[in-house]
Design a protein around this motif. Sequence first.
Motif, PDB file in Angstrom:
ATOM      1  N   ALA A   1       0.982  -1.079  -0.127  1.00  0.00           N
ATOM      2  CA  ALA A   1      -0.090   0.036   0.081  1.00  0.00           C
ATOM      3  C   ALA A   1       0.838   1.142   0.112  1.00  0.00           C
ATOM      4  CB  ALA A   1      -1.009  -0.177   1.184  1.00  0.00           C
ATOM      5  N   VAL A   2       0.620   2.249  -0.827  1.00  0.00           N
ATOM      6  CA  VAL A   2       1.215   3.480  -0.665  1.00  0.00           C
ATOM      7  C   VAL A   2       0.355   4.371  -0.044  1.00  0.00           C
ATOM      8  CG1 VAL A   2       2.422   5.239  -2.393  1.00  0.00           C
ATOM      9  CG2 VAL A   2       2.320   2.808  -2.826  1.00  0.00           C
ATOM     10  N   ILE A   3       1.001   5.088   0.936  1.00  0.00           N
ATOM     11  CA  ILE A   3       0.086   5.904   1.529  1.00  0.00           C
ATOM     12  C   ILE A   3       0.820   7.409   1.603  1.00  0.00           C
ATOM     13  CG2 ILE A   3      -0.531   6.559   4.189  1.00  0.00           C
ATOM     14  CD1 ILE A   3      -0.033   3.599   4.956  1.00  0.00           C
ATOM     15  N   TYR A   4      -0.396   8.372   1.295  1.00  0.00           N
ATOM     16  CA  TYR A   4       0.048   9.728   1.105  1.00  0.00           C
ATOM     17  C   TYR A   4      -0.632  10.542   2.339  1.00  0.00           C
ATOM     18  CZ  TYR A   4       1.345   8.424  -3.519  1.00  0.00           C
ATOM     19  OH  TYR A   4       1.998   7.694  -4.677  1.00  0.00           O
ATOM     20  N   ALA A   5       0.131  11.375   2.782  1.00  0.00           N
ATOM     21  CA  ALA A   5      -0.172  12.264   4.081  1.00  0.00           C
ATOM     22  C   ALA A   5       0.055  13.531   4.030  1.00  0.00           C
ATOM     23  CB  ALA A   5      -0.018  11.588   5.444  1.00  0.00           C
TER      24      ALA A   5
ATOM     25  N   PRO B   1     -10.112  12.166   7.223  1.00  0.00           N
ATOM     26  CA  PRO B   1     -10.910  10.917   6.412  1.00  0.00           C
ATOM     27  C   PRO B   1      -9.609  10.454   5.498  1.00  0.00           C
ATOM     28  CG  PRO B   1     -11.232  13.338   5.598  1.00  0.00           C
ATOM     29  CD  PRO B   1     -10.227  13.530   6.790  1.00  0.00           C
ATOM     30  N   VAL B   2      -9.913   9.248   5.299  1.00  0.00           N
ATOM     31  CA  VAL B   2      -9.079   8.363   4.566  1.00  0.00           C
ATOM     32  C   VAL B   2      -9.830   7.800   3.188  1.00  0.00           C
ATOM     33  CG1 VAL B   2      -7.933   5.831   4.565  1.00  0.00           C
ATOM     34  CG2 VAL B   2      -8.439   7.566   6.715  1.00  0.00           C
ATOM     35  N   PHE B   3      -9.182   7.952   2.199  1.00  0.00           N
ATOM     36  CA  PHE B   3      -9.577   7.466   0.650  1.00  0.00           C
ATOM     37  C   PHE B   3      -8.611   6.407   0.465  1.00  0.00           C
ATOM     38  CE2 PHE B   3      -9.792   8.386  -4.003  1.00  0.00           C
ATOM     39  CZ  PHE B   3     -10.947   7.669  -4.237  1.00  0.00           C
TER      40      PHE B   3
ATOM     41  N   GLY C   1      -7.402  18.065  -0.140  1.00  0.00           N
ATOM     42  CA  GLY C   1      -8.438  17.546   0.888  1.00  0.00           C
ATOM     43  C   GLY C   1      -7.896  17.369   2.425  1.00  0.00           C
ATOM     44  N   ASN C   2      -6.976  17.572   2.692  1.00  0.00           N
ATOM     45  CA  ASN C   2      -6.362  17.061   4.013  1.00  0.00           C
ATOM     46  C   ASN C   2      -6.936  15.987   4.355  1.00  0.00           C
ATOM     47  OD1 ASN C   2      -5.079  18.038   6.550  1.00  0.00           O
ATOM     48  ND2 ASN C   2      -6.883  18.667   7.531  1.00  0.00           N
TER      49      ASN C   2
END
Length: 554
Positions: free
Chosen positions: A90-94, A105-107, A134-135
């Motif tokens: 999984a690639v996670i962007y924050a 929120p999480v997409f 979208g923060n």
Amino acid sequence: MLAAVLLVLVSPLVFAACTLDFGSYDLEGTSTASGACRYTIQYGVVTERWAWSYIATELGNYTTTALPPSCPQDASDVGGQTQSEDCLFAVIYAPPAATYGSELPVFVWVHGGSFVAGGASAPGLDGSNLALKGNMIVVVLQYRLGVLGFIPPTTAASTADPNLGLLDVINGLKAVRMYVPYFGGDANKVTVGGQSAGASMVRALWGAPSAAGLFRALIMQSDPMTYGFASTSITSQLQDMFYSQTPMSSCRSLPCLQNLSVSDILSAQDNLSGTAPFEITGVPIAEAIRPTYGVSSLPIDPTSALWNSPSSLSSPPSSIPLLITTVKNEGGSATQSLLPSPIPLSNGTYAYLLSEFVGSSRASTIYTSKYYALPDEGGYGTDGDVFRETFELMSTDGTWRCVNRDGARHWAAAGGKVWVGEWRQGVTYVDNDDAGGYCLKSGMVCHEDDIYPTFDNAPNATSNTTTFETTIDDYWISFITTLDPNPASPGRRARRDRGAAGSKRVQPRSAAWPAFTASSTDADVFPLGGDGEVTQCPEGFWGGEVQYDWQLYE
């Protein structure tokens, strides 16, 4: 190991230059060009080929700052530059300011690729801009593909439930629920979205018991819903066909099959995809390999259940808001691939092509109907490309547009909130960027042309494209954040020009996206950009006079 897991779950977390402090170790990320923090996490572990995956319990052992290798697929596909069977990432962007307790929120995005291609490293899937604007936390999941993900041999334990790829996605969602708070996300505010086969995978989640409770909303873009999913009988026949090929046929044990080269597996898979639709009833040409229903991970076909018994779905419509979109020329990519240049008008050629796609009986109803018949003209037609335009309209309506709208009505009838849109504008995706190709004709919005604007990262964007992407941002971010695509910012005014049913609608940036209901007509389909037109579906034709694939082959 248990002590390490507990340490992860109780340790405080802070961001420092895209580094997560998990107490016993630091989880390193990298800063993207847009300024977001990106983390690549191996969420799932597989002990051997065709084994079920399990969730990685100590992320410090399964992270990298690079984009991940894609799951095995043909080299010509766009999943990523490198490949590996060890691919459950999984690639996670924050946002860089996100911390434990931010409760953003999480997409979660499930990539497309006809269940045989794609990956988190594919063009357009950089979630940086969406995360920042979208923060929110954006997660792009990979899952096993093709035969390695959906058609295990009979000698493998997973033959009892061949949906390895689907179970990978569900494990990915479980891992998100476990770990996303440490990246600043709220595990109770997860929206799952996907495009094409990714949207089909989202549809599978409707009826997957182990996925219930892992998300609160869904987004489905360009789902070829007409296909439904594969029965156990169809999958068994695919299994027999695949493993009777060389070199698999020479193996008498599971270890022998597990030691075959990936290139041999993919070569035989290509042959299966090219021949099975013509030898096994119910296998679609465009998607020979799909999840199977009638097994523990997917007891029912969610498509049939929505129409006939929505209360039997594990995630019922009444509890899950849904956003459904298709693009104006969904069938354009397939048309471009099948017919790379205009061809003369010919009812014989048309009848033959349709018969190969939908069978002779349905083909006859289609090419003699007033909706999809070729005009009585000579040559190439008045605009020089009438044959391909007619074929594309037929495939767009029958495979994507009309079945998705019917599905939305059934979702609403079952008590669900649903919004339906049609992309009238897009950004040409790499698969469609064929010089002189059908999808580059003026006004075309082909399958996958919604990917770049969804993630707000169109290459070489013009001012018009940037404005359009900002509009899409508004709707998608609002839906993911508030479960309604209509932004609630002060001063935002709804302005619509309904006119006659299905005519034009003005769509300024402040336009309100109407909810779809059980009695909605195509006039309630929201135009996303472009000319404001909404393409009409012939009433009662698709799913009635011409049945959908899932109606015939479930």
